[in-house]
Design an enzyme around this catalytic site. Structure first.
Site, short mmCIF file in Angstrom:
data_model
loop_
_atom_site.label_atom_id
_atom_site.label_comp_id
_atom_site.label_asym_id
_atom_site.label_seq_id
_atom_site.Cartn_x
_atom_site.Cartn_y
_atom_site.Cartn_z
N GLU A 351 0.83 -1.20 0.00
CA GLU A 351 0.00 0.00 0.00
C GLU A 351 0.87 1.25 0.00
O GLU A 351 1.69 1.45 0.89
CB GLU A 351 -0.93 0.02 1.22
CG GLU A 351 -1.99 -1.07 1.21
CD GLU A 351 -3.01 -0.94 2.32
OE1 GLU A 351 -4.04 -1.61 2.23
OE2 GLU A 351 -2.78 -0.16 3.28
N CYS A 352 0.69 2.09 -1.00
CA CYS A 352 1.34 3.40 -1.11
C CYS A 352 2.86 3.29 -1.07
O CYS A 352 3.48 3.06 -2.10
CB CYS A 352 0.81 4.35 -0.03
SG CYS A 352 1.09 6.10 -0.41
#
Length: 474
Positions: A351-352
């Site tokens: 994530e990210c």
């Protein structure tokens, strides 16, 4: 919340402010630390999705900092999550919830949805306002009075004046505020040494401040000297019983349809990225993984030469890989091991920051290279709440699933080759990558900008844990 649910007694209060930048994090963190020093076991919480403030809360309380977010969790889960946090790893004496932005500021166009006031109303928690009076005196009382009557569900139970210029200034403001019926619980003199430094996403994570422990201790001393802690505790104790049952990771997984695989090995290892470059993850993620029978093991991509022994799954959360690009690039052995694991089909969620780390490079610094893509720092902040749509079956979602999430970044990722489908559709736009790099017939890599909180979408944890349970360790 249902009246059939037994009432839970938990003293609690919300620390909010009329605006951002008033000193909420400084006051909330210092208050938690001061109460702890006074002998109270304090459970620290953050309204909203922010990862950084809970890091300071954890330092102040000696227990995990946790989030309460109406969008990510839904209205009915806030009370259970609050009670869970206040009972783990041990029962707390009271809970302090730091708000976000201004008290009534929420999702744009949502009429206060997911605001601090929304959280306070759902939790029936009194609010203590932090008011920056550095450029105002009696007019501060008008602000407090307006905040108090704006929403009848909200009870402003006290005010802490921040950045007062002198005793005379503090007395002038306090007199005016108390004239409108709101007690002043403390007045903090202006002190630039108490400010928390800013990063391009907000505040600097506690893990990145070598002096963080000393700073929190100093905050505790200043708060204890300038705030009436006894009055603060009385405000928390004025909160009525909460009609909710504590959230359970096991029950959440069961409700999501998770059933342990009969051939599952004992506690397969999930390698969880940590260290200074990867500080963004919610405590409930690891709790859900443990409840599913996995064994989360934190590793540091900046310094560890290899993945944890027996790794059968990988979780790469958020953080600042662009800040530590040189250090990450320099750990060639770990980058190679991670690339080989992803390409061999080890179930991987990124994530990210995790998405950036899996790219070929970030601003020219070599990264893992599991994705044929490059990351670049920009000046534009991309942020917002989303109801993400899974366009096809992925590692963490079934086709058509809707999952709440949020984005918060100043980078872009550009594909430089042929990739599989997107991980999500955000308002119809593709985000990230979902792929089957080992060609085993199902997606094993899920990488995107979207941050999710698995307590609000336990099916994601269930699907990931199921994939990990059948994975051969790398």
């Amino acid at each position: 919340m249902s009246g059939d649910v037994p009432a839970a007694v938990l003293p609690r209060l919300v620390i909010s402010a009329p605006t951002s930048g008033a000193g909420k994090t400084t006051v909330a963190t210092g208050l938690m630390a001061a109460l702890r020093a006074a002998g109270y076991d304090v459970s620290g919480h953050k309204a909203g999705p922010d990862y950084i403030d809970p890091g300071y809360h954890s330092l102040a309380t000696g227990r995990p900092g946790r989030n309460l977010d109406v969008h990510l969790h839904g209205e009915n889960l806030l009370g259970p999550l609050l009670l869970h946090g206040a009972s783990h790893p041990r029962p707390a004496d009271l809970a302090v919830i730091e708000g976000m932005m201004g008290l009534y500021d929420g999702k744009l166009g949502g009429r206060g949805f997911a605001s601090t006031a929304h959280v306070a109303a759902l939790l029936d928690a009194p609010v203590v306002l932090v008011v920056d009076v550095s450029h105002v005196s009696r007019s501060a009382a008008a602000i407090v009075a307006g905040m108090a009557v704006f929403d009848q569900r909200i009870r402003i139970a006290g005010v802490i004046l921040n950045r007062v210029g002198s005793r005379r200034h503090a007395a002038e403001v306090a007199s005016a505020v108390e004239d409108v019926g709101v007690p002043v619980l403390g007045a903090l003199r202006h002190d630039s040494g108490l400010a928390v430094p800013s990063r391009h996403l907000g505040l600097v994570p506690a893990e990145e401040r070598a002096e963080a422990v000393a700073a929190v201790e100093l905050l505790a001393e200043r708060i204890a000297a300038q705030v009436d802690l006894t009055a603060v505790v009385e405000v928390a104790r004025s909160a009525p019983p909460l009609h909710a049952q504590a959230w359970s990771a096991q029950e959440a997984l069961r409700a999501a349809g998770f059933h342990p695989v009969s051939a599952q090995r004992d506690h397969p290892v999930v390698a969880v990225a940590g260290g200074q470059a990867f500080t963004f993850r919610y405590a409930e993620v690891e709790e859900l993984l443990r409840a599913a029978g996995c064994r989360p093991v934190v590793f540091d991509p900046m310094s560890d030469p290899a993945l944890p022994d027996g790794t059968a799954g990988i979780y790469l959360g958020g953080g600042f890989p662009e800040v530590y690009a040189a250090e990450l690039a320099g750990n060639t052995a770990l980058r190679t091991a991670l690339r080989d694991a992803v390409r061999s089909g080890v179930p991987t969620v990124a994530e990210c920051a995790g998405l950036l780390y899996l790219c070929r490079d970030v601003d020219g610094a070599p990264m893992v290279g599991a994705l044929d893509a490059v990351g670049r720092m920009t000046s534009r902040l991309a942020l917002g709440y989303y109801s993400a749509l899974a366009p096809a079956e992925t590692l963490v979602a079934a086709e058509g699933d809707r999952v709440p999430g949020h984005t918060f970044h100043r980078t872009t990722v550009t594909s430089t080759g042929e990739q599989a489908g997107p991980a999500w559709l955000l308002d119809g736009q593709p985000d990230g990558f979902s792929s089957d790099p080992a060609g085993i017939g199902r997606p094993t890599l899920h990488a995107s900008y979207l941050h999710t909180h698995w307590a609000g979408c336990p099916q994601a944890a269930a699907r990931f844990a199921a994939a990990v349970s059948t994975q051969r360790p790398c």
